[in-house]
Write an enzyme that holds these catalytic residues in place. Structure first.
Site, PDB file in Angstrom:
ATOM      1  N   HIS A 212       0.835  -1.201   0.000  1.00  0.00           N
ATOM      2  CA  HIS A 212       0.000   0.000   0.000  1.00  0.00           C
ATOM      3  C   HIS A 212       0.870   1.251   0.000  1.00  0.00           C
ATOM      4  CE1 HIS A 212      -2.497   3.198   1.721  1.00  0.00           C
ATOM      5  NE2 HIS A 212      -3.556   2.534   1.302  1.00  0.00           N
ATOM      6  N   GLY A 213       1.886   1.274   0.840  1.00  0.00           N
ATOM      7  CA  GLY A 213       2.850   2.368   0.853  1.00  0.00           C
ATOM      8  C   GLY A 213       2.550   3.486   1.830  1.00  0.00           C
ATOM      9  N   ASP A 214       1.270   3.678   2.196  1.00  0.00           N
ATOM     10  CA  ASP A 214       0.895   4.737   3.144  1.00  0.00           C
ATOM     11  C   ASP A 214      -0.238   4.214   4.025  1.00  0.00           C
ATOM     12  OD1 ASP A 214       0.995   7.250   4.338  1.00  0.00           O
ATOM     13  OD2 ASP A 214      -0.515   8.087   2.992  1.00  0.00           O
ATOM     14  N   TYR A 215      -0.020   3.030   4.585  1.00  0.00           N
ATOM     15  CA  TYR A 215      -1.089   2.318   5.278  1.00  0.00           C
ATOM     16  C   TYR A 215      -1.122   2.681   6.756  1.00  0.00           C
ATOM     17  CZ  TYR A 215      -4.326  -1.484   6.334  1.00  0.00           C
ATOM     18  OH  TYR A 215      -5.422  -2.208   6.723  1.00  0.00           O
ATOM     19  N   ASN A 219      -6.424   5.608   6.767  1.00  0.00           N
ATOM     20  CA  ASN A 219      -6.580   5.255   5.358  1.00  0.00           C
ATOM     21  C   ASN A 219      -7.355   3.953   5.175  1.00  0.00           C
ATOM     22  OD1 ASN A 219      -5.612   7.353   3.857  1.00  0.00           O
ATOM     23  ND2 ASN A 219      -3.571   6.522   3.548  1.00  0.00           N
TER      24      ASN A 219
END
Length: 317
Positions: A212-215, A219
């Site tokens: 996801h990278g920005d979990y 979010n």
């Protein structure tokens, strides 16, 4: 729809975020382009409302720091969400990840204009995130949702690897280390950079996952077809421990204000690592690196309270 444009002004959080960067950290052509996009945003939104036959309900607030979401209804009355992001390629990568997941654990994309940085997404309950739950329950739900997102990437995917992504972050971190305002945190920066070097020397997982990278809990929103669905990916490919770092950091104010904060932070690392079968030391290392990187970035833009909080947290680990 004649007066719709009057209701399409960017939310204050987005204005503050891009305004701060344009005046501070990004006094360059990139920052100027961001500000031009911000000024054009109501017109871009109106164009896509007309093109896709959408009726606006309202702009979602407080919203994000790099995009605007307009809650809309499609021509048949079905609710949806129109997301307008900076035309820097991020929306195209987000669309690729969401398409690959195809609604499994994440919001489902309905339409896309990748060149303009615009997505039409299924409507979730934007005011109900995992942060509405008690922390222990939220962590369980977050872990379960994240497991559904960790799948092999498609062949020929457009996503950057964790090693390359963090190499760019590390280069900027080294530059900021030399600034006078960074004098008190240079030891912590050096430790974070050393940890990263050790982590990228070993891939961690045998094969890369789509991340996801920005979990984080904010979010993950409540949905109708599934209780919880992820939004806002900044997708990468690499090891799962990197993706867990922001879950360790979640509800930072509460964590640091409680008695025994260092022990509580370490317990959270251990619990998440065990529940998702991730190496504990690698999770700790990526959490430290990402917290230091984010904290120093906040300091560089003059957001000292936020930066100091992140760096204090990194120090605990």
């Amino acid at each position: 729809m004649a007066n719709a444009k009057d209701r399409l002004e960017p939310p204050e959080r987005l204005v503050r975020a891009l305004g701060r960067e344009g005046r501070g950290a990004r006094e360059d052509e990139g920052g100027a382009a961001d500000l031009r996009w911000l000024a054009d945003l109501p017109g871009i939104a109106q164009e896509h409302l007309e093109r896709w036959e959408l009726t606006p309900d309202r702009v979602q607030t407080p919203g994000g720091r790099s995009s605007m979401v307009v809650l809309v209804r499609q021509s048949d009355g079905t609710p949806a969400a129109l997301k307008l992001g900076l035309p820097d390629g991020a929306i195209a990568r987000e669309h690729a990840a969401l398409t690959h997941w195809n609604g499994r654990g994440a919001v489902r994309p309905l339409r896309a204009d990748q060149d303009a940085g615009v997505l039409l997404l299924e409507r979730l309950h934007g005011d109900v995130s995992l942060r509405s739950l008690a922390d222990a329950k939220a962590l369980l739900e977050a872990a379960a949702t994240l497991q559904r997102l960790w799948v092999p990437p498609a062949e020929g995917h457009p996503f950057t690897g964790v090693a390359d992504h963090t190499a760019a972050l590390a280069d900027v971190l080294r530059e900021r280390r030399a600034e006078p305002w960074a004098a008190d945190v240079r030891t912590l920066i050096d430790e974070a950079l050393e940890l990263r070097e050790g982590l990228v020397a070993d891939a961690g997982d045998p094969s890369p996952f789509l991340l996801h990278g920005d979990y984080h809990q904010g979010n993950v929103l409540a949905g109708d077809r599934s209780p919880w669905l992820a939004i806002g990916p900044r997708p990468l490919v690499g090891e799962r421990a990197y993706d867990l770092a922001w879950l360790v950091r979640d509800r930072l104010d509460t964590l640091l204000a409680a008695p025994g904060a260092p022990a509580a932070a370490r317990r959270r690392v251990a619990k998440l690592a065990e529940s998702l079968d991730v190496d504990r030391d690698r999770l700790r290392g990526w959490t430290v690196f990402r917290a230091v990187d984010a904290g120093v970035r906040e300091l560089s833009t003059g957001a000292r309270p936020a930066g100091e909080l992140l760096l204090e947290f990194a120090g605990l680990l």
